[in-house]
Motif scaffolding. Structure first.
Motif, PDB file in Angstrom:
ATOM      1  N   UNK A  65       0.859  -1.212  -0.046  1.00 33.49           N
ATOM      2  CA  UNK A  65       0.095   0.064  -0.005  1.00 33.49           C
ATOM      3  C   UNK A  65       0.803   1.275  -0.024  1.00 33.49           C
ATOM      4  N   UNK A  66       1.183   1.582  -1.267  1.00 34.68           N
ATOM      5  CA  UNK A  66       2.102   2.720  -1.336  1.00 34.68           C
ATOM      6  C   UNK A  66       1.616   4.085  -1.828  1.00 34.68           C
ATOM      7  N   UNK A  67       2.187   5.231  -1.754  1.00 33.58           N
ATOM      8  CA  UNK A  67       1.683   6.321  -2.191  1.00 33.58           C
ATOM      9  C   UNK A  67       1.596   6.196  -3.718  1.00 33.58           C
ATOM     10  N   UNK A  68       0.728   7.005  -4.598  1.00 28.54           N
ATOM     11  CA  UNK A  68       0.971   6.800  -6.017  1.00 28.54           C
ATOM     12  C   UNK A  68       2.524   7.157  -6.531  1.00 28.54           C
ATOM     13  N   UNK A  69       3.089   8.095  -5.996  1.00 27.90           N
ATOM     14  CA  UNK A  69       4.444   8.513  -6.523  1.00 27.90           C
ATOM     15  C   UNK A  69       5.595   7.605  -6.279  1.00 27.90           C
ATOM     16  N   UNK A  70       5.129   6.357  -5.292  1.00 29.90           N
ATOM     17  CA  UNK A  70       6.150   5.386  -5.014  1.00 29.90           C
ATOM     18  C   UNK A  70       6.007   4.165  -5.600  1.00 29.90           C
ATOM     19  N   UNK A  71       4.653   4.032  -6.097  1.00 26.96           N
ATOM     20  CA  UNK A  71       4.450   2.634  -6.965  1.00 26.96           C
ATOM     21  C   UNK A  71       5.305   2.361  -8.086  1.00 26.96           C
ATOM     22  N   UNK A  72       5.546   1.205  -8.840  1.00 28.45           N
ATOM     23  CA  UNK A  72       6.299   0.908  -9.521  1.00 28.45           C
ATOM     24  C   UNK A  72       5.923   1.371 -10.885  1.00 28.45           C
ATOM     25  N   UNK A  73       7.142   1.937 -11.409  1.00 29.37           N
ATOM     26  CA  UNK A  73       6.949   2.329 -12.823  1.00 29.37           C
ATOM     27  C   UNK A  73       7.041   1.276 -13.867  1.00 29.37           C
TER      28      UNK A  73
END
Length: 94
Positions: A65-73
C-alpha cells in the motif's frame, strides 16, 4: 506527493530493506494534463494500478500500500491508439 524520502532510491533502502519514505506529511495528488498526443510506437511510462511489489527482490507475494508516486513504474511502447482494430484469423493477428 511524498514530501520526506531518501534521495536516489525508489521505495526501499538498499541493504536495510526498510521504506525509504515517510507516509506523513503527504501532498494531495495532482496530475498535469497531457501536452501532446501519444502516437503508435511512442514510449510511455505509467504506474501499475495495483502495485504488486512489496519490496524489490522480495518473492513473498506480499502486496504493498504505497503512495501513488512510490508505485512501480512500467515502461512500455504504445501498440494501439483509439480507433485501431484488431482481427485474428487462423491464429494470426492482422
Amino acid at each position: 506527493m511524498t514530501t520526506v524520502a531518501m534521495p536516489m532510491v525508489h521505495d526501499t533502502i538498499p541493504l536495510l530493506h526498510k521504506k525509504s519514505y515517510l507516509n506523513w506529511p503527504q501532498l494531495p495528488y495532482f496530475r498535469l494534463p497531457g501536452i501532446q498526443d501519444i502516437k503508435r510506437n511512442d514510449i510511455v511510462v505509467f504506474n501499475w494500478p495495483v502495485d504488486t511489489v512489496y519490496k524489490f527482490f522480495d518473492t513473498s507475494k506480499r502486496k504493498a500500500d504505497k503512495p501513488i508516486d512510490k508505485k512501480s513504474n512500467y515502461v512500455k511502447r504504445c501498440q494501439g491508439i483509439p480507433g485501431d482494430t484488431l482481427q485474428i484469423k487462423d491464429g494470426n493477428c492482422q
